[in-house]
Each structure stands twice: as C-alpha cells, then as structure tokens.
Design a protein around this motif. Structure first.
Motif, PDB file in Angstrom:
ATOM      1  N   TRP A   1      34.693  31.926  33.595  1.00  0.00           N
ATOM      2  CA  TRP A   1      35.189  31.544  34.939  1.00  0.00           C
ATOM      3  C   TRP A   1      36.252  32.454  35.162  1.00  0.00           C
ATOM      4  N   ALA A   2      37.275  32.778  34.790  1.00  0.00           N
ATOM      5  CA  ALA A   2      38.331  33.405  35.355  1.00  0.00           C
ATOM      6  C   ALA A   2      37.967  34.795  36.475  1.00  0.00           C
TER       7      ALA A   2
ATOM      8  N   LEU B   1      55.102  28.936  34.363  1.00  0.00           N
ATOM      9  CA  LEU B   1      55.704  29.166  32.999  1.00  0.00           C
ATOM     10  C   LEU B   1      54.344  29.508  32.752  1.00  0.00           C
ATOM     11  N   LEU B   2      53.497  30.227  32.811  1.00  0.00           N
ATOM     12  CA  LEU B   2      52.943  30.329  32.273  1.00  0.00           C
ATOM     13  C   LEU B   2      53.931  32.418  31.593  1.00  0.00           C
ATOM     14  N   ALA B   3      54.749  32.845  32.137  1.00  0.00           N
ATOM     15  CA  ALA B   3      54.859  33.942  32.554  1.00  0.00           C
ATOM     16  C   ALA B   3      55.984  33.842  31.962  1.00  0.00           C
ATOM     17  N   ALA B   4      56.386  33.078  31.404  1.00  0.00           N
ATOM     18  CA  ALA B   4      57.462  31.959  30.131  1.00  0.00           C
ATOM     19  C   ALA B   4      56.843  31.919  28.995  1.00  0.00           C
ATOM     20  N   THR B   5      56.486  31.865  28.717  1.00  0.00           N
ATOM     21  CA  THR B   5      54.969  31.604  27.648  1.00  0.00           C
ATOM     22  C   THR B   5      55.302  33.017  27.422  1.00  0.00           C
ATOM     23  N   SER B   6      54.370  33.571  27.700  1.00  0.00           N
ATOM     24  CA  SER B   6      54.200  35.193  27.995  1.00  0.00           C
ATOM     25  C   SER B   6      55.471  36.729  27.096  1.00  0.00           C
TER      26      SER B   6
ATOM     27  N   HIS C   1      45.975  32.889  31.732  1.00  0.00           N
ATOM     28  CA  HIS C   1      45.450  31.994  31.131  1.00  0.00           C
ATOM     29  C   HIS C   1      44.449  32.523  29.425  1.00  0.00           C
ATOM     30  N   VAL C   2      43.573  33.398  30.191  1.00  0.00           N
ATOM     31  CA  VAL C   2      43.080  33.882  29.474  1.00  0.00           C
ATOM     32  C   VAL C   2      43.580  35.137  28.101  1.00  0.00           C
ATOM     33  N   LEU C   3      44.325  35.717  29.684  1.00  0.00           N
ATOM     34  CA  LEU C   3      44.893  37.101  29.222  1.00  0.00           C
ATOM     35  C   LEU C   3      45.912  35.994  27.472  1.00  0.00           C
ATOM     36  N   LEU C   4      46.327  35.447  27.850  1.00  0.00           N
ATOM     37  CA  LEU C   4      47.569  34.519  27.511  1.00  0.00           C
ATOM     38  C   LEU C   4      47.099  34.318  25.931  1.00  0.00           C
ATOM     39  N   ALA C   5      45.651  33.801  25.757  1.00  0.00           N
ATOM     40  CA  ALA C   5      44.855  34.253  24.537  1.00  0.00           C
ATOM     41  C   ALA C   5      44.452  34.436  24.050  1.00  0.00           C
ATOM     42  N   GLU C   6      44.189  36.414  24.447  1.00  0.00           N
ATOM     43  CA  GLU C   6      44.019  37.060  23.950  1.00  0.00           C
ATOM     44  C   GLU C   6      45.122  38.102  23.694  1.00  0.00           C
TER      45      GLU C   6
END
Length: 929
Positions: free
Chosen positions: A744-745, A805-810, A770-775
C-alpha cells in the motif's frame, strides 16, 4: 406576568459582588446595592439570589415591592416588610430595623422602585440620610429608564449618610449564558444565534421565545399576524400579554390607542404617520407618546419625530391586543398615506399584505417587487410577500402565477425549506407550459437540485433527462441550464469526468452571454473536477480564474451563486491552498448567514470544516461540521448530513475521541449502499475505516477497501486514493502485515506521483516511512523529513507533524535521544495546540520512553524480555514467528484488541518502536539463554 424567583443564569460577577456585600455585614457601616436594568433583564432574580445568599449566612431577610399596581406607597412597600402597624416614616423604620437586625445582619430587598410614589422615596431619603445603627444591607432594584429624579438621587443621599454604596447595571446575557437558559427547550432545529439576536440577550425574552417554540421573525407559512413579521407566534403573545396589559392600563385611553396604531405602523414609526393612521392631530399624538416613553413602552429614535418599541415582542403584544377589524382599517389607511408619499415597495408591502383586496394587480406588483428587493437581506419577508401576492392574484393571471410560484419555490429551497420547495415545484411543473423552454428549464433544474438534496438522486436525474429530451437542442440557453444542473449531479455521483465536460459547455455559454456569475461557478466546478480526476494543471488554471471572478463579484452577486464559493473552497483545500480556501469560504459563510441561505450554508460549512481540519484547526473544524449537521437535519439535506457526519468522524479520530468517531461514522453510513456510488459516500467509508483503526480494529479497517472497489479503489477519486493507501499501510502495519503495508505504501507513491501536489506526495512518503520504521528504523528519518516538508507546503499541519513524530522515533531508534526528545516535545506542543489529543499523548509516551532509555541504557536488550508478563511474552513470541494480530488472537483465543493491548505494553517495556524490533529482541533473548 408574575415575577418569579427562579435560579439565576450566569451573572457570576454580579453574584460575587452581592456575596461580598453580605460578607461585609457587621464589619462597618450599612450598605446600599443598587441593581438597575431594563424589563426582564434579571433584577428580581438577582435580588432573590441575594436573599438566598444572605439567609444562608444567617441574616434576616425582608422583601418589599413597589412594582405592582397601586403598591408604591410607603405603607404598602414597608408594612409587610417589617410587620409594621400604624404610620410608617423614616424614624419608625430606623427603630424597627435596629430592633429586628440580628448580629449577622438585616438584608432589605426593595424591588420595582420605579413605581414608588414621592412619599415613599422621601421616606427612603430620610432613612438613608440617617441610617440605622445596625448591620443593614439595602438592595434596590428598578428600571433605570423609568427612574424619577428622587429615585436617582437616593445613592447620593446614602453616601452622605455614611452608607457604603455599590451599583450594578445589568446588561444582556452572553451567548453562553443564553444557551444554558434555553437549553433543550429551544425549538428543535432552531438557530440559537437567531434566538439570541431576537431576544437581544434578555433572559425574559429568551424564555418567552423558547416557550413559544419559534424564533423572532420566523412565521407560519401564510404569514398571519404581525404587520412586519416580528411576531413570535401566539405562544409569545399569550405569555406576555398580561404584563403588557398592566403597563398599558397605567396610561390614558388616548395613549393606548396611539400605542396600538403605532404597532400597526411597525416596530419603528413616526408621530406624523401614527397621527394620520388614527385621524388625530400630531400634537396630542406626541403627548401620548410622552406617556408611553415614560412607561418605557416606546423609546425615541435618532431621526426627528421617530420612535421605536422597546422590543419587537412588546410591539407584537400591543398589536395582538388591538381588534382585528380595526387593525385592517389602520393598515389600509397607512398604505394609502404611504402610496401618496411615494413610499418604496417594502414599506408598502408591510401593510398591503393585510389591507390588499383579491384581484388587485397593483397590490400584487407591489408585493412581488418588495419580495425581490428584500430577498437577500430578509428572505422571510420575501416568502411572506410572495405568498400574499399569490393570494391576491385574480384567477386569470396564470402566467404571473407561474412566475411567482417559481420564485417562491426557489427561495424556499435557498433558505433550507427543501420539502416545501419540492412540493411547490412539482405543482409548478404540472401546470407550467414547456414553452418558453427557458422558464421550464429553470423550474426543472431547481426541482432536480431539491430532489437530489433530499436524497432522491434517481428522480433528479430523470427529471433533467426528460426535460433535455423535450427541448431537443432547440433552445441553447435552456439546454445550458439543464446541462449545468446535470453537471452538479455528475459531481455528487462520482462522475467527475462527465461533470467536467458539462461544466466546460456551461462556461462557454456563460462567456457567450456575458454571465459573469455563472462563469465563476463553471470555473470553480472545473477546478474541483480537475483535482478529482487528477488533472491538476487544469484545476490550477481554473482555480485562478474562479478566484479572480469571485473576488470581483459584489456581495449580492455572490449570494446568488454561493455554489461557486462551495466548489472553489473545496478545490483550494484539495490543492493545498488552505488560507485562500478559508478566506473564500468565510466570506461566503458570512453572506449566507446574513441572507438566511441555509441550504448553501450547509455545504459552505462542510467545506470550511474540511479546510480547517487539513490546516490543523480542529476546534474550528468541529464547530463548523456540527453546525452543518444541525442545518442539514433541519433542511432534510440527505447528502450534506452524511458529509457533515463523516467530517465529525475524522475530527474525532484526530482529537482522540474514538467512541464519538465510531458513533458519527455509523450514523454517516446510514442506509447508503455497501459500495458507494457518490463522492461523499466514499468519503464516509474512509472516515469510518480510519475510526475503526484508531479504535484498534485494524482488520475492519483493511476490509473497508472492498467497499470502495477493492485494491483498484475504483470508487475513489484521484486525490483521495493517496489517503486510502496511507491509511491501509498503517492498518497493515498495526496488524503485523509488513508485506501488505509495503504494497500500500508503494501504491501511495504510484497514485501521488502523477498529481504533482506536495501534500499528496508527502502523505505517500509518510506511508513509506512507516514501513521503513518497521523494517529499518534508522533509515526512516530521511523519508519522514521529506514527508514533513511536502505536507507543510500543503498546509496539512497535523499530517505534517505525524511525519515529524516518525522522524523523532527514527532518531530515537538510532540512539540520538537528545534530538529525538527535543523533536518529540515540539511535536507534542503542536498536536496539543491543534487539539489532536491522541497524537499528543503518543508523542508524550514516546518522549518518556526515549528519556527513560537515555537515563537507563542498560535496561534494554535481552534482560528486558524478563519484564514481560506471561501473556505479553506469548504475544511477543508469536510476533517473532511472523503471525498477524488476527492469527495471534485466534491462537490464544482472545480478541484482537487484547492482542494490541499486550503489544503496546511489550513495546513500552522493551522500549522498541515496531514489531520488527520486538521480534528481534525476543530472538536475541532466546539465543542468550
């Protein structure tokens, strides 16, 4: 109307003042509190509130009233108050108060002092000049406009006598206070702003209007009673007439006759016109008006010899007290006088409406002209006068009847009375000849719009198709009207390409005939269809033209084509031009409110809610969507109701109220087909899918794709496909389906790329991030930053900060706790200011996790797995085997929500950001044992 001591509404500052006065009793000199204001403003209730406060403090409370007829003497005011016998004067009152005042103090409440006689006021002056030597608080209430000089001088005497003096002037209630007063008793579907304006914030008038079940200025269908439409219905008159009768009883018979004649003339009137109406010289009329001013029934206006009633409700009550036949005679005389003076049509129509004779074509023309002149500012008058004109028409005036009925039907539809409009249009179409084709086409187009708005889409399209066949291309203008009406339907039916073709023809016709307003609407519609079909270059070109045209139209022209503002606002929001969208929609909303165009207002408010939502102004979005929903229900607008509910659903997801989101989403789904065949229908399905994901049901979210055409998303417009792909990628990740999320991405990038819109590209990049964050958690940072930049350029504040927020999590996954913590603090602040509470909580939780990891770096790793409960460990182990949430739930015989809860706890304890990181921790822990 009897005075009551009902609980106070609002008035917090005034109540604090009175509470302080009670608390000061016994600490110093006596006190006087003066409470003034107009009739019904709340003086009596405030006195009662003071009495309750004083009694609770242990004070003795005594009350007297001078307002009742014949009860303004010293004896009447004070005898019952102090159980006095025999003569009552200042010396006696002073001694009596000193004897009954307890240590806590004596509170004396005196109401209606504008009716007190000279002797009573003289006694009060004597009492205040030499006050009792006891803790006494005097509270005086009166209507300040009717206060005599001795009454106004009382405070000066009190100051001279050494009393502590405070004054309270009561004004209108605030809107919030007024809302709490009317509450659920207000007319269902009524407009609280109109109710507040009608009552002028006066508590008494608010209660009367609420009880009457009507809003000032809104009339029944035939406009009966009330010369200029200020009547709130028989319920208001019945509730108010007793008090007005007492006020009128205090003036002379001549003043009563003048008051009634003035009420026939109108809410505002001149002494000269009233004198003419009753056949009197002007001097005695002016003397009578002085009496009425003294009773505060009427007030002088700014213009010479001009007066106005204190409030429209008062004028209605006086009007209702006059004999009906006498009223007609006065209306007839006023109409004749105004005709001789060459008065304008609206001034004449107010009287011809009641004095006109059947068959009088001159009267019909005046009423029709008056309706035309006020249709924008006072459409309720226009409706009444058109109905009156139809009643007066002679039987052989068929063509004129058709024209007036069509005007009335279109106006009823514009102000939101859709069912009335539809019924009248059907009557018109049954009798209206097909020649001339142009008039018949206008009636068909209006009827089709109304049918569609009421949810009868097939009937609308059939009407238009039949009319087109009847014209047969012989009348280009009629064909253009019908084709443009079909274009409206094509847009709503999710046929943007067909809509664009018809709108292009409409634009050619409008330019050929120099119709600037229709050209504006066509440009706006072409811009919107361009975005929906993915032809962004065309959309931008027509947006520029539509904006220039709309900005160049006068307010009255905009009111006639509010649909252009609706389409332009949506187009600009989709193109990422939120400031322009909000500016155009705000102007149109203001104009729609001012002209009571409730049907257009529904669609303007949904557009405004959407634009505000994208801009991160969630409070404004909720307010606009809520108002749109109320209006849609009131109007019976089926599609608009679903659209407003969908917006409320998405807004509740953003604010974190998942239960409210699901309620709104389920209500929006209603009876629509499983696979939606209209533009708003697909939006509803998207909103509900997002709500289900937010509530933890990723499986239901993923299944929703089957309701919009499956993986091909055939029921979804080009712009919204990116939203769907990003949502489905998130749902797949939540459900542990990394491969599905990656699919879907990828689709998100495929559908976003041709649009060349920064916001669409940014959302697709967010899905990929988001997919990259999981992988590969650390690799997600660059993708998240690019997504943030694109979404920021499009003005999508909340989505942009989801990317941040995603960037900070990364960053945190890469070990940069300092930068991650700073970013998360900033993101949390933005989410909080936007009202996105759920996202703010997510940012806060992630920041605590990052700070905890920085403070205790050894707490992670393999040993942290030991912190998991037995069930959390089982779930984590099954995640490491590659099972989805649904599969885990089936294996453990629990719900998916329970699985999600255990996963959340495991993420927090192991301080990992994703399922992949969790699986890795479990594997490492197993290998170390």
């Amino acid at each position: 109307m009897a005075k009551t001591a009902e609980p106070m509404v609002g008035r917090s500052a005034e109540r604090r003042t009175l509470a302080r006065a009670v608390s000061r009793l016994g600490e110093g000199p006596g006190q006087v509190v003066e409470i003034t204001g107009g009739p019904g403003i709340g003086k009596t209730r405030l006195l009662a509130e003071l009495g309750r406060t004083a009694a609770a403090a242990g004070c003795t409370v005594r009350a007297g009233r001078a307002a009742a007829h014949g009860a303004g003497t010293t004896a009447e005011v004070f005898r019952a108050l102090l159980d006095a016998e025999g003569p009552v004067d200042a010396s006696y009152l002073r001694e009596r108060m000193e004897s009954i005042a307890p240590a806590a103090g004596l509170v004396v409440l005196l109401d209606g002092l504008e009716r007190a006689d000279t002797d009573c006021l003289s006694t009060l002056h004597g009492l205040f000049g030499h006050p009792p030597k006891a803790p006494v608080l005097f509270a005086l209430a009166y209507r300040h406009r009717q206060a005599s000089p001795p009454l106004r001088a009382l405070l000066g005497t009190a100051l001279t006598g050494g009393l502590l003096v405070e004054g309270i002037r009561l004004g209108p209630l605030s809107r919030q206070e007024a809302a709490s007063l009317t509450g659920p008793a207000a007319r269902p579907g009524g407009d609280p702003r109109a109710l507040y304006r009608a009552a002028e914030g006066n508590p008494l008038y608010l209660k009367l209007l609420t009880r009457a079940g009507d809003v000032l200025g809104e009339k029944n269908s035939d406009g009966a009673d009330g010369a200029d439409g200020a009547g709130g219905g028989d319920g208001v008159i019945a509730a108010y007439e007793a008090e007005i009768a007492r006020d009128l009883a205090r003036v002379s018979a001549t003043a009563r006759q003048v008051a009634r004649a003035a009420s026939v003339v109108g809410e505002s009137f001149t002494s000269e016109l009233v004198a003419s109406a009753v056949g009197m010289d002007e001097l005695p009329v002016l003397a009578a008006l002085d009496e009425l001013v003294g009773e505060d029934l009427v007030r002088p206006a700014e213009a010479p010899r001009s007066f106005t009633f204190r409030h429209p409700l008062l004028r209605d009550a006086v009007y209702g007290s006059a004999p009906p036949g006498w009223r007609v005679a006065v209306h007839t005389g006023v109409a004749a006088t105004l005709t001789r003076r060459g008065a304008n049509a609206p001034d004449l129509a107010r009287h011809i409406e009641y004095a006109g004779r059947a068959g009088d074509l001159d009267a019909v023309r005046v009423l029709a002209d008056a309706a035309r002149q006020v249709r924008l500012e006072r459409p309720e008058y226009a409706v009444r006068w058109l109905r009156a004109a139809l009643r007066l028409l002679p039987a052989d005036a068929g063509a004129l009847r058709d024209r007036l009925r069509l005007r009335l039907a279109r106006l009823l539809g514009a102000i939101g009375r859709l069912q009335e409009s539809r019924d009248l249009l059907h009557t018109v179409l049954e009798e209206l000849p097909r020649d001339p084709a142009g008039r018949h086409a206008e009636a068909v187009a209006a009827c089709a719009l109304t049918e569609r708005s009421l949810g009868r889409r097939a009937a609308a399209r059939s009407l238009l198709a039949d009319a087109l066949r009847g014209v047969g291309g012989q009348d280009a203008d009629a064909v253009g009207v019908l084709e443009f009406a079909l274009a409206h339907g094509d847009l709503a039916d999710a046929r943007p390409a067909d809509c664009a073709d018809r709108a292009a023809h409409a634009l050619d016709d409008a330019q050929r005939y120099g119709d600037r307003a229709r050209a504006t609407a066509a440009h706006a519609l072409l811009s919107l269809t361009g975005v929906l079909t993915g032809d962004v270059a065309t959309a931008r070109e027509h947006r520029t033209s539509a904006a220039a045209h709309l900005d160049g139209l006068l307010d009255g022209q905009v009111v006639e084509r509010l649909d252009a503002a609706v389409w332009l606002g949506w187009s600009e929001a989709l193109l990422g031009r939120q400031p322009e969208a909000l500016a155009h929609l705000d102007r149109a909303v203001t104009l729609a409110r001012g002209s009571a165009r409730e049907f257009a207002l529904v669609h303007l408010l949904t557009g405004r809610a959407f634009a505000a939502q994208l801009a991160g102004r969630l409070g404004e979005a909720e307010s606009a969507a809520t108002e749109a929903l109320d209006l849609a229900v009131r109007c019976g607008a089926h599609e608009a109701r679903a659209a407003a509910l969908a917006l409320l659903c998405r807004n509740a997801v953003a604010t974190g109220d998942h239960e409210a989101a699901l309620r709104a989403g389920d209500a929006a789904l209603g009876r629509q087909p499983r696979v939606p065949d209209d533009w708003f229908g697909a939006s509803v399905v998207l909103a509900v899918a997002e709500a289900r994901l937010a509530a933890g049901d990723a499986t239901a979210c993923l299944a929703a794709v089957h309701d919009v055409g499956g993986a091909a998303l055939t029921a979804v417009d080009a712009w919204s496909r990116v939203d769907w792909c990003e949502l489905l990628a998130r749902a797949a990740l939540t459900d542990g389906r990394t491969d599905t999320a990656a699919y879907w991405a990828g689709r998100a990038m495929d559908v976003a790329r041709p649009l060349c819109l920064p916001g669409r590209t940014g959302l697709a990049l967010l899905a990929r991030g988001h997919v990259l964050l999981a992988e590969q958690p650390e690799a997600a940072y660059g993708m998240a930053v690019a997504a943030y930049e694109g979404l920021t350029a499009a003005g999508q504040t909340v989505d942009a900060h989801r990317a941040r927020l995603l960037a900070a999590t990364s960053l945190a996954a890469g070990g940069d706790s300092r930068r991650a913590s700073a970013e998360l603090a900033l993101v949390q602040d933005v989410f909080t200011r936007c009202g996105a509470r759920a996202l703010a909580r997510t940012a806060s939780t992630e920041r605590r996790r990052v700070l905890g990891r920085a403070a205790h770096p050894a707490a992670g790793g393999e040993r942290a797995v030991e912190l998991l409960t037995r069930r959390e460990g089982e779930v984590a182990a099954l995640v490491s085997e590659g099972l989805t949430n649904r599969q885990i739930a089936h294996r453990l015989k629990v719900t998916e929500k329970t699985v999600q809860m255990h996963l959340s706890h495991a993420f927090a304890k192991l301080r990992v950001p994703s399922r992949a990181a969790l699986a890795s921790a479990v594997v490492r822990a197993a290998m170390s044992t």
